[in-house]
Design a protein around this motif. Structure first.
Motif, short mmCIF file in Angstrom:
data_model
loop_
_atom_site.label_atom_id
_atom_site.label_comp_id
_atom_site.label_asym_id
_atom_site.label_seq_id
_atom_site.Cartn_x
_atom_site.Cartn_y
_atom_site.Cartn_z
N GLU A 50 11.28 2.23 17.94
CA GLU A 50 12.32 2.61 17.27
C GLU A 50 12.13 3.19 15.74
OE1 GLU A 50 16.84 1.50 16.19
OE2 GLU A 50 15.47 -0.19 16.21
N CYS A 52 13.24 4.27 12.20
CA CYS A 52 14.57 4.14 11.57
C CYS A 52 14.42 5.00 10.08
CB CYS A 52 14.77 2.71 11.56
SG CYS A 52 14.67 1.86 12.86
N ASN A 61 10.15 -0.05 14.03
CA ASN A 61 9.98 -1.16 14.76
C ASN A 61 9.63 -0.98 16.18
OD1 ASN A 61 11.44 -2.06 12.35
ND2 ASN A 61 13.37 -1.53 13.25
N ARG A 186 19.22 -4.37 9.29
CA ARG A 186 19.48 -2.98 8.83
C ARG A 186 18.85 -2.96 7.35
NH1 ARG A 186 20.75 -1.47 13.26
NH2 ARG A 186 23.02 -1.48 14.11
N ARG A 259 23.30 2.17 12.34
CA ARG A 259 21.93 2.73 12.01
C ARG A 259 21.64 2.34 10.75
NH1 ARG A 259 21.94 8.66 13.61
NH2 ARG A 259 22.96 7.98 15.35
N ASP A 260 20.35 2.41 10.26
CA ASP A 260 20.01 2.24 8.75
C ASP A 260 20.45 3.42 8.02
OD1 ASP A 260 18.19 -0.35 9.25
OD2 ASP A 260 17.44 1.14 10.76
#
Length: 275
Positions: A50, A52, A61, A186, A259-260
């Motif tokens: 993932e 981010c 990640n 996050r 999401r971040d």
């Protein structure tokens, strides 16, 4: 009873576990534990990746996934004649009794069971039960992990770590026997830039509050690159305040519900000189 413990801080995304699983099971018949895994379409062990944030504030990640060998396994409940739990806790699909039972695929809420169209058979990770019964201490995926991120052993030996660990989708209520340490949370990041000088601002004070509150959740300062990072945050809505003597303070809102939050630049204006 056996468990898997994955320390995600140590996973570097090398995919050795995924490759080792393929090497062990593709084209190899380990009956009565498992029929051969097909070349494509199945990942009994898979590392999800993932990405981010936004450039230049990016984190990658990695999350290894396999059968959770649940204590309350939905696949066992749906097809008790085809799925069994071993004394060591591993849940195994019988490769003969599971033929023509495609419903097993839908029974797993984690998507960890696959359909072998050629054999007409549902398949999944066995925890390399054939190797354990042959004297191996751990499955191939764990044996191949070069960073020590993946471990396998007796539940009581991991008791302290399990107490601090998480499982995937606890809302499913299946009591998984696969545990994760240091699951990423996050983050919020931004680069503070002087609007007039067109250069980064070092040492600006950054404070984080809830969007609808005044209590400071966290604080930090911009580094030599003008970057501000807030990590380890829970999902929610935040407001980041930026302040420094000689500059007008400003804020930016971030919604971390899904999401971040990353802002490539937060442009900072100097206080106008009067007179």
């Amino acid at each position: 009873m056996k468990v898997f413990v994955f320390d995600l801080d140590k996973c570097n995304g090398c995919h050795n576990c995924q490759i080792a699983c393929k090497d062990e099971h593709v084209g190899n018949d380990w009956s009565p534990y498992a029929a051969p895994q097909p070349d494509t379409g199945q990942f009994w062990c898979k590392v999800d990746e993932e990405v981010c944030g936004r450039v230049p504030h990016v984190r990658v990640n990695y999350l290894p996934k396999l059968c959770n060998h649940c204590d309350d396994a939905p696949c066992m409940e749906a097809f008790p004649e085809a799925v069994y739990r071993r004394d060591d806790g591993l849940v195994v699909i019988d490769p003969e009794k599971a033929r023509d039972k495609q419903g097993l695929v839908d029974a797993c809420p984690y998507g960890a069971i696959f359909w072998n169209k050629e054999l007409g058979l549902a398949q999944k990770c066995t925890g390399c039960a054939h190797l354990l019964d042959d004297g191996w201490a751990e499955p191939r995926c764990v044996d191949s992990c070069c960073t020590g991120a993946l471990r396998f052993g007796e539940e009581e030996d991991f008791a302290d770590e399990i107490a601090a660990a998480e499982v995937l989708h606890p809302e499913f209520g299946t009591s998984p026997r696969v545990y994760y340490l240091h699951k990423p949370k996050r983050f919020i990041a931004a680069t503070v830039v002087d609007l007039e000088a067109d250069e980064v601002v070092e040492g600006a004070c950054a404070k984080l509050t809830a969007v609808d509150g005044e209590e400071v959740v966290a604080s930090t300062a911009s580094d030599e690159f003008g970057d501000v990072w807030f990590e380890g945050l829970e999902p929610g809505k935040y407001r980041m305040w930026i302040e420094k003597e000689g500059y007008l303070s400003r804020y930016e809102d971030f919604d971390l519900s899904e999401r971040d939050g990353a802002q490539p630049e937060m442009r900072f204006c100097k206080i106008p000189v009067v007179g």
